[in-house]
Write a protein that holds these residues in place. Structure first.
Motif, PDB file in Angstrom:
ATOM      1  N   SER A 180       0.846  -1.493  -0.109  1.00 19.35           N
ATOM      2  CA  SER A 180       0.032   0.040   0.114  1.00 19.35           C
ATOM      3  C   SER A 180       0.993   1.390   0.123  1.00 19.35           C
ATOM      4  O   SER A 180       0.311   2.308  -0.026  1.00 19.35           O
ATOM      5  N   MET A 181       2.211   1.259   0.568  1.00 19.73           N
ATOM      6  CA  MET A 181       3.064   2.189   0.350  1.00 19.73           C
ATOM      7  C   MET A 181       3.334   2.493  -1.067  1.00 19.73           C
ATOM      8  O   MET A 181       4.753   2.053  -1.432  1.00 19.73           O
ATOM      9  N   ASN A 182       2.871   3.096  -2.110  1.00 14.99           N
ATOM     10  CA  ASN A 182       2.811   2.873  -3.556  1.00 14.99           C
ATOM     11  C   ASN A 182       3.595   4.556  -4.026  1.00 14.99           C
ATOM     12  O   ASN A 182       3.441   4.531  -5.235  1.00 14.99           O
ATOM     13  N   GLN A 183       3.913   5.002  -3.340  1.00 18.44           N
ATOM     14  CA  GLN A 183       4.570   6.359  -3.576  1.00 18.44           C
ATOM     15  C   GLN A 183       5.862   6.159  -4.722  1.00 18.44           C
ATOM     16  O   GLN A 183       6.582   5.065  -4.481  1.00 18.44           O
ATOM     17  N   PRO A 184       6.071   7.097  -5.586  1.00 20.96           N
ATOM     18  CA  PRO A 184       7.140   6.841  -6.480  1.00 20.96           C
ATOM     19  C   PRO A 184       8.736   6.803  -5.766  1.00 20.96           C
ATOM     20  O   PRO A 184       8.773   6.933  -4.741  1.00 20.96           O
ATOM     21  N   ALA A 185       9.605   6.303  -6.540  1.00 19.07           N
ATOM     22  CA  ALA A 185      10.943   6.270  -5.999  1.00 19.07           C
ATOM     23  C   ALA A 185      11.559   7.546  -5.422  1.00 19.07           C
ATOM     24  O   ALA A 185      11.205   8.408  -5.961  1.00 19.07           O
ATOM     25  N   GLY A 186      12.095   7.355  -4.255  1.00 17.44           N
ATOM     26  CA  GLY A 186      12.643   8.515  -3.720  1.00 17.44           C
ATOM     27  C   GLY A 186      11.681   9.311  -2.942  1.00 17.44           C
ATOM     28  O   GLY A 186      12.010  10.569  -2.185  1.00 17.44           O
ATOM     29  N   PHE A 187      10.294   9.052  -2.941  1.00 13.28           N
ATOM     30  CA  PHE A 187       9.374   9.967  -2.268  1.00 13.28           C
ATOM     31  C   PHE A 187       9.803  10.236  -0.851  1.00 13.28           C
ATOM     32  O   PHE A 187       9.444  11.276  -0.305  1.00 13.28           O
ATOM     33  N   TRP A 188      10.190   8.985  -0.277  1.00 14.85           N
ATOM     34  CA  TRP A 188      10.233   8.954   1.318  1.00 14.85           C
ATOM     35  C   TRP A 188      11.545   9.403   1.860  1.00 14.85           C
ATOM     36  O   TRP A 188      11.757   9.326   2.936  1.00 14.85           O
ATOM     37  N   VAL A 189      12.433   9.642   1.032  1.00  9.34           N
ATOM     38  CA  VAL A 189      13.971   9.910   1.260  1.00  9.34           C
ATOM     39  C   VAL A 189      13.914  11.087   2.380  1.00  9.34           C
ATOM     40  O   VAL A 189      13.235  12.111   1.799  1.00  9.34           O
ATOM     41  N   GLY A 190      14.587  10.932   3.274  1.00  4.47           N
ATOM     42  CA  GLY A 190      14.605  12.218   4.490  1.00  4.47           C
ATOM     43  C   GLY A 190      13.532  12.131   5.370  1.00  4.47           C
ATOM     44  O   GLY A 190      13.396  12.796   6.427  1.00  4.47           O
ATOM     45  N   ALA A 191      12.367  11.341   5.184  1.00  2.00           N
ATOM     46  CA  ALA A 191      11.151  11.050   5.935  1.00  2.00           C
ATOM     47  C   ALA A 191      11.734  10.286   7.301  1.00  2.00           C
ATOM     48  O   ALA A 191      12.719   9.986   7.308  1.00  2.00           O
ATOM     49  N   THR A 192      10.644  10.364   8.411  1.00  3.53           N
ATOM     50  CA  THR A 192      11.060   9.714   9.708  1.00  3.53           C
ATOM     51  C   THR A 192      10.208   8.432   9.626  1.00  3.53           C
ATOM     52  O   THR A 192       9.023   8.621   9.237  1.00  3.53           O
ATOM     53  N   ILE A 193      10.667   7.310   9.984  1.00  2.00           N
ATOM     54  CA  ILE A 193       9.834   6.220  10.249  1.00  2.00           C
ATOM     55  C   ILE A 193       9.759   5.920  11.794  1.00  2.00           C
ATOM     56  O   ILE A 193      10.869   6.156  12.404  1.00  2.00           O
ATOM     57  N   ARG A 194       8.465   5.827  12.254  1.00  4.29           N
ATOM     58  CA  ARG A 194       8.605   5.261  13.775  1.00  4.29           C
ATOM     59  C   ARG A 194       7.892   4.058  13.803  1.00  4.29           C
ATOM     60  O   ARG A 194       6.873   3.772  13.091  1.00  4.29           O
ATOM     61  N   ILE A 195       8.763   3.014  14.178  1.00  2.00           N
ATOM     62  CA  ILE A 195       8.417   1.659  14.072  1.00  2.00           C
ATOM     63  C   ILE A 195       8.485   0.969  15.481  1.00  2.00           C
ATOM     64  O   ILE A 195       9.448   1.125  16.268  1.00  2.00           O
ATOM     65  N   ALA A 196       7.751  -0.142  15.850  1.00  2.00           N
ATOM     66  CA  ALA A 196       7.593  -0.939  16.947  1.00  2.00           C
ATOM     67  C   ALA A 196       8.180  -2.350  16.361  1.00  2.00           C
ATOM     68  O   ALA A 196       7.300  -3.066  16.000  1.00  2.00           O
ATOM     69  N   GLY A 197       9.543  -2.693  16.523  1.00  2.00           N
ATOM     70  CA  GLY A 197       9.962  -3.979  16.304  1.00  2.00           C
ATOM     71  C   GLY A 197       9.709  -4.949  17.154  1.00  2.00           C
ATOM     72  O   GLY A 197       9.310  -4.755  18.481  1.00  2.00           O
ATOM     73  N   GLY A 198      10.203  -6.312  16.694  1.00  2.00           N
ATOM     74  CA  GLY A 198      10.006  -7.461  17.892  1.00  2.00           C
ATOM     75  C   GLY A 198       8.767  -7.594  18.605  1.00  2.00           C
ATOM     76  O   GLY A 198       7.686  -7.755  17.782  1.00  2.00           O
ATOM     77  N   GLN A 199       8.626  -7.546  19.597  1.00  2.00           N
ATOM     78  CA  GLN A 199       7.671  -7.658  20.545  1.00  2.00           C
ATOM     79  C   GLN A 199       6.711  -6.430  20.900  1.00  2.00           C
ATOM     80  O   GLN A 199       5.824  -6.388  21.459  1.00  2.00           O
ATOM     81  N   ASP A 200       7.135  -5.081  20.247  1.00  2.00           N
ATOM     82  CA  ASP A 200       6.335  -3.990  20.261  1.00  2.00           C
ATOM     83  C   ASP A 200       6.420  -3.518  21.664  1.00  2.00           C
ATOM     84  O   ASP A 200       5.363  -2.932  22.209  1.00  2.00           O
ATOM     85  N   TRP A 201       7.612  -3.632  22.167  1.00  2.00           N
ATOM     86  CA  TRP A 201       7.930  -2.984  23.251  1.00  2.00           C
ATOM     87  C   TRP A 201       7.850  -1.453  23.325  1.00  2.00           C
ATOM     88  O   TRP A 201       7.432  -0.950  24.233  1.00  2.00           O
ATOM     89  N   VAL A 202       8.505  -1.044  22.495  1.00  2.00           N
ATOM     90  CA  VAL A 202       8.586   0.372  22.289  1.00  2.00           C
ATOM     91  C   VAL A 202       8.866   0.759  20.959  1.00  2.00           C
ATOM     92  O   VAL A 202       9.305  -0.004  20.031  1.00  2.00           O
ATOM     93  N   TYR A 203       8.645   2.051  20.433  1.00  2.25           N
ATOM     94  CA  TYR A 203       8.492   2.623  19.354  1.00  2.25           C
ATOM     95  C   TYR A 203       9.927   3.431  18.987  1.00  2.25           C
ATOM     96  O   TYR A 203      10.451   3.905  20.120  1.00  2.25           O
ATOM     97  N   GLN A 204      10.763   2.985  18.007  1.00  2.00           N
ATOM     98  CA  GLN A 204      11.767   3.898  17.906  1.00  2.00           C
ATOM     99  C   GLN A 204      11.963   4.491  16.232  1.00  2.00           C
ATOM    100  O   GLN A 204      10.928   4.083  15.714  1.00  2.00           O
TER     101      GLN A 204
END
Length: 652
Positions: free
Chosen positions: A210-234
């Motif tokens: 669903s993340m269908n934006q063109p190449a390079g669209f998100w370069v420089g953006a910030t991702i917030r992600i809860a990895g693994g067991q979803d203990w915290v977001y980084q």
């Protein structure tokens, strides 16, 4: 003239002789008394002037000007209005004569950490732009429309409910580690194996169609992600992107419990092209704010503000200050270790702290109302909406009493509505709700946590508690007469009370838990924890543990009611506990009073002083004895400050 001077000198010498005679007799003279000053009330009004004398008829314009004039025992009366300033105290009161700040005649006074934005021009049929010439940094800016926070442009789009944002989910993930360069080879072969490489960072590429934006669209953006067991977001910065994928790096070694994986939830923010939905904004590096209002109309029809200051009151240089009945918006209050005797009574504070960039979610920025001194008090107050902590209690002998604290840690970091790190602090009769992670996070000593309601915690993360500590020696910290409920999460679940990773020395009695994965969770070693007369209802386990192989010497479970299975560590003492499922008046409504004939009646044993005053042949098991009404918990809302209504839109 000479005769007049001679007489004055003679009188002065005579007074001196009398004074010395009075002192010899133990009677203080007028000259020996401590100088006194008349206590003063200073007045402030939005229409005032700092050139005025600060009277009711001629008030100052800013609270800061009055604060600079005020001395011990003085009062600053603030007339109704909104004050866009940080008030920094340079003078202290005394314990007997504090400096007091309060609304004049209970009028509505707002200390506003945001500044207004105007001069809007249309960019297209939905988006308008205006100048915003201040910048608090990536993730720290915050925009409000009619007193409600809007979303920085993001994907996926979300509602304006700060505690329940929308997320996307990782479909697949690939990872590449970057190790530190190896040490220089020795001249001779080593006799022991070389050390494992040190992971400097790991680069991840995640996919979502669903993340269908063109190449390079998100370069420089910030991702917030809860990895693994979803203990915290980084968070991290996107370094490459294309249709359906983004690449980013996280510093250090990511364990299997924390590294991004398929099904991890995330969102993206920080690029102009993401401004594609009502209720979003984006600020360019050049200082242009673009905004799409929730109604799609011109922002000129509304009150639009952007956060400009962190604090409404800076008390780091002051002691014995009282702040009564004031409303704070988009700002907080901060003290220091040298502060003492700060009293915050009947205040309200909305949008306390804001941040989104957290490279390590276990170490979020300092946030919330910060109490670092000695003997500070926060009472009868309402605290709402904070990216991090609601209240950070880092001082000693602090008191939090009769407060309502809600919608805290909406960034899902290691923050909490109440975060304790001090010694001898008391958290009593508060209502705490809607927490991204823990309800009360404890990292202090000899605390008292009593008569609180903590509910709806673990909204965004897992493996947590209504009360939570990690590897902490509580030094006989007391947890008693509390209710913990609505903490069901994924992963290892949510617990009413959680002692994580080798915690010890707590007293836990007469608490009630329900609608949590586990009522009590204890991981690894757990020595000298006394657990008496609790009612431990849960969805999965009344007591859950990491492994029964760990030492629980000195830990006692006595007179408790369990409704689900229990597991305990080695050397635990278990006495007079019962399984009493279905023997409560109305557990669906949180009423855990005992029904007639319940097996918990007279099933316990006397444990002075915890069972003193029992009726019957023996103490009843559980938190509520038969015939006993539910004990008082939570804030008495009639005494709590009321959060002002949102700002009304402009009328033309």
């Amino acid at each position: 003239m000479n005769d007049t001077i001679s007489k004055w000198i003679s009188d002065f010498r005579s007074q001196g002789r009398v004074s010395r005679q009075r002192l010899r007799a133990g009677i203080p003279s007028a000259q020996s008394l401590e100088p006194r000053r008349l206590l003063t009330t200073w007045f402030v009004a939005p229409a005032g002037s700092n050139a005025n004398p600060g009277t009711l008829a001629s008030p100052f314009k800013t609270i800061q000007y009055a604060a600079d004039a005020a001395r011990a025992g003085d009062t600053v009366d603030i007339l109704a209005g909104t004050y866009h300033e940080t008030v920094t105290l340079h003078h202290s009161g005394t314990a007997a004569a504090p400096i007091t700040f309060q609304p004049y005649q209970n009028q509505l006074v707002t200390i506003d950490g945001a500044d207004p934005i105007s001069g809007w021009t249309a960019v297209n049929s939905h988006v308008y732009a205006a100048g915003m010439h201040w910048n608090l940094g990536a993730g720290n800016n915050q925009v409000f429309l009619d007193g409600k926070m809007l979303n920085e442009a993001r994907w996926p789009n979300s509602t304006l409910d700060v505690s329940h944002p929308a997320f996307a989910y990782v479909k697949t993930v690939t990872a590449t580690t970057v190790d530190a360069p190896p040490a220089k080879s020795p001249a001779k072969p080593p006799t022991t194996p070389p050390p494992a490489p040190v992971v400097l960072s790991t680069t991840y590429t995640i996919t979502n169609s669903s993340m269908n934006q063109p190449a390079g669209f998100w370069v420089g953006a910030t991702i917030r992600i809860a990895g693994g067991q979803d203990w915290v977001y980084q968070s991290s910065t996107i370094t490459a992107s294309g249709p359906g994928w983004v690449t980013f790096s996280l510093a250090g070694s990511q364990s299997v419990w924390e590294a991004p994986k398929a099904s991890s939830h995330f969102y993206l923010t920080g690029v102009a092209g993401a401004l594609d939905s009502a209720g979003e904004w984006f600020r360019t590096s050049g200082g242009t704010l673009s905004l799409w209002t929730p109604a799609g109309d011109s922002p000129a029809n509304h009150v639009v503000e952007a956060k400009a200051r962190q604090y409404g009151f800076d008390l780091t240089q002051a002691s014995n200050i009282q702040i009564l009945g004031v409303h704070l918006f988009a700002c907080s209050i901060v003290t220091s270790a040298s502060s003492a005797g700060i009293v915050l009574n009947g205040i309200s504070d909305q949008y306390v702290s804001q941040f989104e960039v957290t490279p390590n979610g276990w170490h979020p920025p300092t946030s919330g109302i910060v109490l670092k001194g000695v003997g500070d008090i926060l009472e009868n107050s309402m605290i709402a909406d904070s990216a991090g902590d609601g209240v950070l209690v880092a001082g000693n002998s602090e008191l939090l009493s009769n407060n309502v604290i809600s919608d805290i840690d909406y960034t899902g970091t290691d923050s909490a509505p109440v975060h304790l790190t001090g010694t001898g602090d008391t958290i009593d009769s508060n209502t705490i709700s809607n927490a991204g992670r823990d309800g009360i996070f404890f990292a202090g000593y000899s605390g008292t946590i009593t008569h609180n309601i903590v509910h709806d915690f673990g909204i965004q993360t897992t493996d947590l508690g209504g009360f939570y500590c990690f590897g902490q020696d509580g030094h006989q910290t007391l947890i008693a007469d509390n209710e913990f409920y609505n903490g069901v999460t994924g992963g290892f679940g949510g617990s009413g009370i959680m002692f994580d990773n080798d915690s010890s020395n707590f007293i836990v009695h007469h608490n009630i838990t329900w609608n949590v994965n586990s009522a009590l969770r204890v991981n690894f070693t757990a020595r000298n924890i006394l657990i008496y007369n609790n009612t431990f209802d849960a969805t999965a386990a009344s007591i859950a543990i990491h492994s029964s192989a760990y030492d629980w010497t000195g830990t006692v479970l006595e007179n408790n009611i369990f409704t689900k299975s229990i597991l305990v560590g080695e050397h635990t003492v278990l006495l007079d506990n019962v399984n009493n499922k279905g023997q409560f008046v109305n557990p669906a409504a949180g009423n855990y009073a005992l029904l007639p004939g319940a097996p918990a009646i007279d099933a316990g044993r006397a444990i002075p002083p915890y069972t003193n005053g029992y009726v019957g042949d023996a103490p009843d098991d559980g938190a509520l004895a038969f015939g006993e009404s539910p004990f008082a918990v939570g804030a008495l809302t009639a005494k709590v400050a009321v959060m002002p209504s949102p700002v009304a839109p402009k009328t033309h």
